[in-house]
Motif scaffolding. Structure first.
Motif, PDB file in Angstrom:
ATOM      1  N   GLY A 100       0.817  -1.212   0.000  1.00  0.00           N
ATOM      2  CA  GLY A 100       0.000   0.000   0.000  1.00  0.00           C
ATOM      3  C   GLY A 100       0.844   1.253   0.000  1.00  0.00           C
ATOM      4  O   GLY A 100       0.542   2.229  -0.693  1.00  0.00           O
ATOM      5  N   GLN A 101       1.927   1.245   0.771  1.00  0.00           N
ATOM      6  CA  GLN A 101       2.807   2.407   0.817  1.00  0.00           C
ATOM      7  C   GLN A 101       3.503   2.624  -0.525  1.00  0.00           C
ATOM      8  O   GLN A 101       3.673   3.758  -0.974  1.00  0.00           O
ATOM      9  CB  GLN A 101       3.831   2.228   1.946  1.00  0.00           C
ATOM     10  CG  GLN A 101       3.204   2.315   3.323  1.00  0.00           C
ATOM     11  CD  GLN A 101       4.185   2.010   4.441  1.00  0.00           C
ATOM     12  OE1 GLN A 101       5.256   1.462   4.206  1.00  0.00           O
ATOM     13  NE2 GLN A 101       3.819   2.365   5.655  1.00  0.00           N
ATOM     14  N   ALA A 102       3.880   1.527  -1.172  1.00  0.00           N
ATOM     15  CA  ALA A 102       4.511   1.641  -2.491  1.00  0.00           C
ATOM     16  C   ALA A 102       3.550   2.264  -3.497  1.00  0.00           C
ATOM     17  O   ALA A 102       3.927   3.146  -4.283  1.00  0.00           O
ATOM     18  CB  ALA A 102       4.975   0.270  -2.968  1.00  0.00           C
ATOM     19  N   VAL A 103       2.305   1.827  -3.469  1.00  0.00           N
ATOM     20  CA  VAL A 103       1.298   2.365  -4.379  1.00  0.00           C
ATOM     21  C   VAL A 103       1.058   3.850  -4.124  1.00  0.00           C
ATOM     22  O   VAL A 103       0.831   4.633  -5.062  1.00  0.00           O
ATOM     23  CB  VAL A 103      -0.022   1.573  -4.256  1.00  0.00           C
ATOM     24  CG1 VAL A 103      -1.152   2.272  -4.999  1.00  0.00           C
ATOM     25  CG2 VAL A 103       0.166   0.157  -4.778  1.00  0.00           C
ATOM     26  N   GLU A 104       1.144   4.257  -2.861  1.00  0.00           N
ATOM     27  CA  GLU A 104       0.935   5.660  -2.514  1.00  0.00           C
ATOM     28  C   GLU A 104       2.136   6.533  -2.868  1.00  0.00           C
ATOM     29  O   GLU A 104       2.092   7.754  -2.705  1.00  0.00           O
ATOM     30  CB  GLU A 104       0.633   5.773  -1.026  1.00  0.00           C
ATOM     31  CG  GLU A 104      -0.723   5.200  -0.638  1.00  0.00           C
ATOM     32  CD  GLU A 104      -0.908   5.127   0.867  1.00  0.00           C
ATOM     33  OE1 GLU A 104      -0.038   5.640   1.602  1.00  0.00           O
ATOM     34  OE2 GLU A 104      -1.915   4.550   1.316  1.00  0.00           O
ATOM     35  N   GLY A 105       3.216   5.911  -3.351  1.00  0.00           N
ATOM     36  CA  GLY A 105       4.363   6.679  -3.803  1.00  0.00           C
ATOM     37  C   GLY A 105       5.487   6.803  -2.805  1.00  0.00           C
ATOM     38  O   GLY A 105       6.379   7.640  -2.986  1.00  0.00           O
ATOM     39  N   ALA A 106       5.475   5.996  -1.755  1.00  0.00           N
ATOM     40  CA  ALA A 106       6.569   6.050  -0.787  1.00  0.00           C
ATOM     41  C   ALA A 106       7.895   5.840  -1.510  1.00  0.00           C
ATOM     42  O   ALA A 106       8.009   4.948  -2.357  1.00  0.00           O
ATOM     43  CB  ALA A 106       6.372   4.980   0.278  1.00  0.00           C
ATOM     44  N   PRO A 107       8.898   6.666  -1.204  1.00  0.00           N
ATOM     45  CA  PRO A 107      10.183   6.554  -1.901  1.00  0.00           C
ATOM     46  C   PRO A 107      10.897   5.269  -1.527  1.00  0.00           C
ATOM     47  O   PRO A 107      11.382   5.116  -0.412  1.00  0.00           O
ATOM     48  CB  PRO A 107      10.953   7.791  -1.432  1.00  0.00           C
ATOM     49  CG  PRO A 107      10.341   8.136  -0.116  1.00  0.00           C
ATOM     50  CD  PRO A 107       8.895   7.756  -0.215  1.00  0.00           C
ATOM     51  N   ALA A 108      10.924   4.331  -2.429  1.00  0.00           N
ATOM     52  CA  ALA A 108      11.567   3.046  -2.200  1.00  0.00           C
ATOM     53  C   ALA A 108      11.988   2.485  -3.549  1.00  0.00           C
ATOM     54  O   ALA A 108      11.535   2.942  -4.602  1.00  0.00           O
ATOM     55  CB  ALA A 108      10.620   2.096  -1.477  1.00  0.00           C
ATOM     56  N   ASP A 109      12.845   1.483  -3.509  1.00  0.00           N
ATOM     57  CA  ASP A 109      13.439   0.966  -4.736  1.00  0.00           C
ATOM     58  C   ASP A 109      12.992  -0.450  -5.091  1.00  0.00           C
ATOM     59  O   ASP A 109      12.919  -0.804  -6.260  1.00  0.00           O
ATOM     60  CB  ASP A 109      14.966   0.999  -4.598  1.00  0.00           C
ATOM     61  CG  ASP A 109      15.496   2.403  -4.354  1.00  0.00           C
ATOM     62  OD1 ASP A 109      15.823   3.087  -5.330  1.00  0.00           O
ATOM     63  OD2 ASP A 109      15.546   2.824  -3.183  1.00  0.00           O
ATOM     64  N   VAL A 110      12.721  -1.267  -4.074  1.00  0.00           N
ATOM     65  CA  VAL A 110      12.404  -2.675  -4.295  1.00  0.00           C
ATOM     66  C   VAL A 110      11.272  -3.072  -3.349  1.00  0.00           C
ATOM     67  O   VAL A 110      11.212  -2.604  -2.207  1.00  0.00           O
ATOM     68  CB  VAL A 110      13.637  -3.572  -4.033  1.00  0.00           C
ATOM     69  CG1 VAL A 110      13.271  -5.051  -4.150  1.00  0.00           C
ATOM     70  CG2 VAL A 110      14.773  -3.230  -4.992  1.00  0.00           C
TER      71      VAL A 110
END
Length: 278
Positions: A100-110
């Motif tokens: 969910g955080q990745a979908v919301e655009g949280a800055p992460a790489d993998v």
């Protein structure tokens, strides 16, 4: 913008070098994770110097299911050793929370999750097709010495034991729900925990007679727990997929970390921890 492993989640964030010296500051590190994930150089210029050229520290952020804590910590250390000037920030939590955080655009790489269903929810932000790198199965763990004197799964099914499981939004909880339905379990868990490590903690702290965790978590717990087989677990094997993210600050490094996990060396680290091969 939601940052990985925020204080409100119950996940764990680790910078593989720094946290070994300052473990007590993990919560503080989590608060600044978005800045670190963007790869800001030590002088604040934002110039990361590129992959492995030694021009300045580059940080890549890996969001990983809680059950990958031990193995990904080992792999991150290996990655850092092979990439001078690169640090790996690891954020561990429930797969659903991290996706969910990745979908919301949280800055992460993998992103690495404990099931394909959860990875599919992040499909719109994946930079490449996810690849399965390991499998896992559920076991019943009890505290060392089995203080409740349980004889096996039937004690849970019959309501004769206090037990804990993951919330059903977490892959470990979804597996438990499927097994409970198939085996006709009508007793209710004493609590629903955010991820498998939280379930394990309840067991090792002797706050529950039993808990349902992945086989690898029981292996990691060593002599703190004893285990029983779970009927039908062999039919509920979970896959672990991994993929680089669209928002990766350094796509090349992100793919290289994925490649390490998929490599023979990566598979050996996972096998040693009890993970199955895809």
């Amino acid at each position: 913008m939601t940052s990985p492993a925020s204080p409100a989640s119950r996940g764990t964030t680790r910078r593989t070098r720094t946290s070994r010296r300052l473990a007590a500051t993990a919560a503080t590190v989590a608060l600044v994770l978005p800045l670190a994930a963007c790869g800001t150089d030590a002088d604040g210029s934002g110039d990361t110097g590129g992959a492995g050229d030694g021009a300045g520290d580059t940080t890549i952020t890996v969001l990983a299911a809680a059950s990958l804590t031990e193995t990904f910590t080992t792999l991150a250390e290996q990655f850092e050793a092979d990439h001078e000037g690169v640090e790996v920030e690891l954020a561990f939590d429930s797969s659903a929370t991290l996706a969910g955080q990745a979908v919301e655009g949280a800055p992460a790489d993998v992103l690495a999750t404990a099931d394909s269903r959860t990875m599919d929810t992040a499909a719109d932000v994946l930079a490449a097709d996810p690849q399965v790198f390991a499998t896992n199965t559920l076991v019943m763990a009890v505290p060392a010495g089995n203080p409740a004197d349980l004889s096996g799964f039937e004690d849970v099914a019959d309501g004769d034991a206090t037990y804990v499981v993951c919330v059903d939004t977490a892959p470990c909880g979804a597996i438990w729900a499927a097994i409970a339905a198939e085996e006709g379990v009508t007793s209710q868990p004493a609590s629903l925990e955010v991820d498998v490590k939280a379930v394990l903690a309840k067991v090792t702290d002797d706050e529950a007679d039993a808990g349902f965790v992945y086989e690898t978590d029981a292996v990691a717990a060593g002599d703190q727990v004893e285990t029983f087989e779970v009927p039908g677990a062999e039919d509920q094997v979970t896959d672990y997929p991994i993929a680089p993210l669209d928002q990766a600050g350094d796509p090349e490094l992100a793919q290289e970390f994925v490649d390490l996990v998929l490599s023979e060396a990566g598979r050996q680290v996972l096998a040693d921890a009890g993970f199955g091969q895809p």
